[in-house]
Design a protein around this motif. Sequence first.
Motif, PDB file in Angstrom:
ATOM      1  N   ALA A   4       0.830  -1.208   0.000  1.00  0.00           N
ATOM      2  CA  ALA A   4       0.000   0.000   0.000  1.00  0.00           C
ATOM      3  C   ALA A   4       0.861   1.253   0.000  1.00  0.00           C
ATOM      4  CB  ALA A   4      -0.929  -0.005   1.217  1.00  0.00           C
ATOM      5  N   ARG A   5       1.949   1.220   0.751  1.00  0.00           N
ATOM      6  CA  ARG A   5       2.850   2.367   0.810  1.00  0.00           C
ATOM      7  C   ARG A   5       3.450   2.655  -0.573  1.00  0.00           C
ATOM      8  NH1 ARG A   5       5.727   3.960   5.332  1.00  0.00           N
ATOM      9  NH2 ARG A   5       5.703   1.857   6.195  1.00  0.00           N
ATOM     10  N   ALA A   6       3.821   1.591  -1.307  1.00  0.00           N
ATOM     11  CA  ALA A   6       4.405   1.778  -2.632  1.00  0.00           C
ATOM     12  C   ALA A   6       3.413   2.451  -3.581  1.00  0.00           C
ATOM     13  CB  ALA A   6       4.848   0.427  -3.202  1.00  0.00           C
ATOM     14  N   LEU A   7       2.141   2.021  -3.524  1.00  0.00           N
ATOM     15  CA  LEU A   7       1.130   2.644  -4.384  1.00  0.00           C
ATOM     16  C   LEU A   7       0.883   4.089  -3.966  1.00  0.00           C
ATOM     17  CD1 LEU A   7      -1.577  -0.147  -4.854  1.00  0.00           C
ATOM     18  CD2 LEU A   7       0.559   0.231  -6.099  1.00  0.00           C
ATOM     19  N   GLN A   8       0.831   4.323  -2.654  1.00  0.00           N
ATOM     20  CA  GLN A   8       0.541   5.667  -2.158  1.00  0.00           C
ATOM     21  C   GLN A   8       1.681   6.633  -2.486  1.00  0.00           C
ATOM     22  OE1 GLN A   8       1.712   7.665   0.562  1.00  0.00           O
ATOM     23  NE2 GLN A   8      -0.015   9.102   0.575  1.00  0.00           N
ATOM     24  N   GLU A   9       2.891   6.159  -2.395  1.00  0.00           N
ATOM     25  CA  GLU A   9       4.035   7.017  -2.709  1.00  0.00           C
ATOM     26  C   GLU A   9       4.117   7.303  -4.201  1.00  0.00           C
ATOM     27  OE1 GLU A   9       7.414   5.060  -1.071  1.00  0.00           O
ATOM     28  OE2 GLU A   9       7.069   5.817   0.968  1.00  0.00           O
ATOM     29  N   ALA A  10       3.666   6.359  -5.031  1.00  0.00           N
ATOM     30  CA  ALA A  10       3.748   6.535  -6.484  1.00  0.00           C
ATOM     31  C   ALA A  10       2.633   7.433  -7.013  1.00  0.00           C
ATOM     32  CB  ALA A  10       3.695   5.178  -7.182  1.00  0.00           C
ATOM     33  N   GLN A  11       1.419   7.274  -6.458  1.00  0.00           N
ATOM     34  CA  GLN A  11       0.256   7.955  -7.031  1.00  0.00           C
ATOM     35  C   GLN A  11      -0.648   8.597  -5.990  1.00  0.00           C
ATOM     36  OE1 GLN A  11      -1.256   4.487  -9.221  1.00  0.00           O
ATOM     37  NE2 GLN A  11      -0.588   5.444 -11.120  1.00  0.00           N
ATOM     38  N   GLY A  12      -0.205   8.667  -4.747  1.00  0.00           N
ATOM     39  CA  GLY A  12      -1.071   9.202  -3.703  1.00  0.00           C
ATOM     40  C   GLY A  12      -2.171   8.204  -3.361  1.00  0.00           C
ATOM     41  N   TRP A  13      -3.129   8.647  -2.549  1.00  0.00           N
ATOM     42  CA  TRP A  13      -4.217   7.754  -2.148  1.00  0.00           C
ATOM     43  C   TRP A  13      -5.057   7.320  -3.341  1.00  0.00           C
ATOM     44  CZ3 TRP A  13      -3.727   5.556   2.351  1.00  0.00           C
ATOM     45  CH2 TRP A  13      -3.051   6.219   3.385  1.00  0.00           C
ATOM     46  N   LYS A  14      -5.054   8.115  -4.409  1.00  0.00           N
ATOM     47  CA  LYS A  14      -5.779   7.733  -5.618  1.00  0.00           C
ATOM     48  C   LYS A  14      -5.212   6.448  -6.210  1.00  0.00           C
ATOM     49  CE  LYS A  14      -8.688  11.156  -5.726  1.00  0.00           C
ATOM     50  NZ  LYS A  14     -10.133  10.917  -5.474  1.00  0.00           N
ATOM     51  N   GLY A  15      -3.921   6.207  -5.963  1.00  0.00           N
ATOM     52  CA  GLY A  15      -3.321   4.967  -6.432  1.00  0.00           C
ATOM     53  C   GLY A  15      -3.947   3.756  -5.776  1.00  0.00           C
ATOM     54  N   LEU A  16      -4.258   3.879  -4.472  1.00  0.00           N
ATOM     55  CA  LEU A  16      -4.938   2.782  -3.787  1.00  0.00           C
ATOM     56  C   LEU A  16      -6.383   2.677  -4.250  1.00  0.00           C
ATOM     57  CD1 LEU A  16      -2.427   3.397  -1.864  1.00  0.00           C
ATOM     58  CD2 LEU A  16      -3.782   2.281  -0.106  1.00  0.00           C
ATOM     59  N   ASP A  17      -7.027   3.827  -4.458  1.00  0.00           N
ATOM     60  CA  ASP A  17      -8.408   3.794  -4.955  1.00  0.00           C
ATOM     61  C   ASP A  17      -8.478   3.013  -6.262  1.00  0.00           C
ATOM     62  OD1 ASP A  17      -8.996   5.409  -2.807  1.00  0.00           O
ATOM     63  OD2 ASP A  17      -9.223   7.250  -3.995  1.00  0.00           O
ATOM     64  N   ALA A  18      -7.548   3.315  -7.175  1.00  0.00           N
ATOM     65  CA  ALA A  18      -7.553   2.668  -8.487  1.00  0.00           C
ATOM     66  C   ALA A  18      -7.327   1.168  -8.379  1.00  0.00           C
ATOM     67  CB  ALA A  18      -6.494   3.305  -9.383  1.00  0.00           C
ATOM     68  N   ALA A  19      -6.560   0.752  -7.358  1.00  0.00           N
ATOM     69  CA  ALA A  19      -6.236  -0.668  -7.221  1.00  0.00           C
ATOM     70  C   ALA A  19      -7.463  -1.504  -6.878  1.00  0.00           C
ATOM     71  CB  ALA A  19      -5.154  -0.866  -6.160  1.00  0.00           C
ATOM     72  N   TYR A  20      -8.521  -0.895  -6.365  1.00  0.00           N
ATOM     73  CA  TYR A  20      -9.737  -1.664  -6.082  1.00  0.00           C
ATOM     74  C   TYR A  20     -10.458  -2.080  -7.358  1.00  0.00           C
ATOM     75  CZ  TYR A  20      -9.275  -1.016  -1.095  1.00  0.00           C
ATOM     76  OH  TYR A  20      -8.812  -1.069   0.207  1.00  0.00           O
TER      77      TYR A  20
END
Length: 476
Positions: A298-314
């Motif tokens: 989760a940290r890797a996605l958040q650092e790469a794209q912000g919280w939107k990166g985690l949103d997109a992963a759903y």
Amino acid sequence: MPYGYPPGVTQSWIPPYPRADVFLHPQSPTYWPPYSAPYQTRPWSGEPEPRPPRANAWLVGLAIFLTISLLGGLIFAARAALRSGQSQPIDQTLVDTVADQVSAVRQLPWKAKVTWRAVSPEEMKSLLREKAENITDEERADLAALGELLKYLRLFPPQTDIAELYMSLVEEGTVGFFDPDTDELFVRTSPKGLSLLDRVALAHELAHALVNQHFDLKKLQQEVERAGDSERSAAFHAFVEGDASLVMIHWASRFLSSDDVRRFVDESQKMATDAIDSAPRIVRAWLEFPYTQGVEFARALQEAQGWKGLDAAYSRLPISTKEIMHPEVYIDRVSNSARGNDTRAGVAPPPPTPGCKTIEEGVIGELDLSLMLQEFVEVSVAERAADGWAADRYRFEECGGKKLFRAVIQATGSLEAAELSNAWSQWIAGWSSSEGNYPLPSSFVSGLGGGESSGRGSTVSVILADDLSLVRTITL
């Protein structure tokens, strides 16, 4: 191999070790500068912990996760945790305050107020026992088959009952859980209110509830379960827990004082966890995986794209433990349209053996493969070999009272396949000998039983059998 995300339950478990390390990592949002004495005495080394003594048996992670899946939600925390002297009574104001803070951290608005219930430790235990007893005969049979496989592979104590192991871990205590079936959050409390540890867990559970309102965890879970792929289940579980854990960390950084963080670290390191500590090494590894590896994913996605990166992963879920362990593999797959789908679908399971009955079939995955090989192979060799995993399928059969295990493993390349095949050969030598934590299967024929491993191109094939003469006609 069939383990999965707990049906209808997201869990809050504060791992007894080394969970506090996430607060000590120099890149963690809750890392405090070196002038803080606790961190001076325990600097982050970046190195893995030494391998535990071999007396702790190997229990494949799939076992505990199937237990979770079948028995309705394994909710862990620490019994008799040190109580903070700053307990707060739980009421709507406190829940609303933490909920607003979680929303600000996760950058998602609440669509509705979360429903919550404060329950005593005894009530929490009763809820879990009720879930544990509500499984079908088919699920019990699946659990028994899995136990048979684990014992055959000499990865599980022959006398251990998975259900009893599960209940002993549940008895360790509970913190709380969020139930997507009812959109209800259960919070453990005492007459004194919530301890600091409980408040941190509340933030974690509220993060689950918030994400559920936007991405429907129950629906996603059902889609994952329909795929019948244990690797997808494990990856989904780790992603969901990693998301909530990362929110919890950021929440602690913003809304807890440095004294609170130090007290939390101290409490989490001193909790009484007898059942967990006495469980096989692999149980502890798998209980930690969704939190330690999940939060790094989760940290890797958040650092790469912000919280939107985690949103997109759903909408583009991780599909394997490999992607959780190596976030760059996930990022590469979803960003490359040519690799957007699951490339593991091309691996077919070994065909049924004439005259034999299939007991179990499924997928091992990189994490289980690494942990499995470590039983009879040096850790560094096992990890490096498992790192070459790309896909696999296995079949476990009974042939006239004797057992047969076969696996087909696709490596990322021919060199990786050769390394993996060599590691398997070392593992087989240990498995078929007197070394190891547990005795050979009672059906094993001395002098005739054993195994073989071979590589062809980027594919590795493995056979284990009580009597290899039964399978000499099978082409590896």
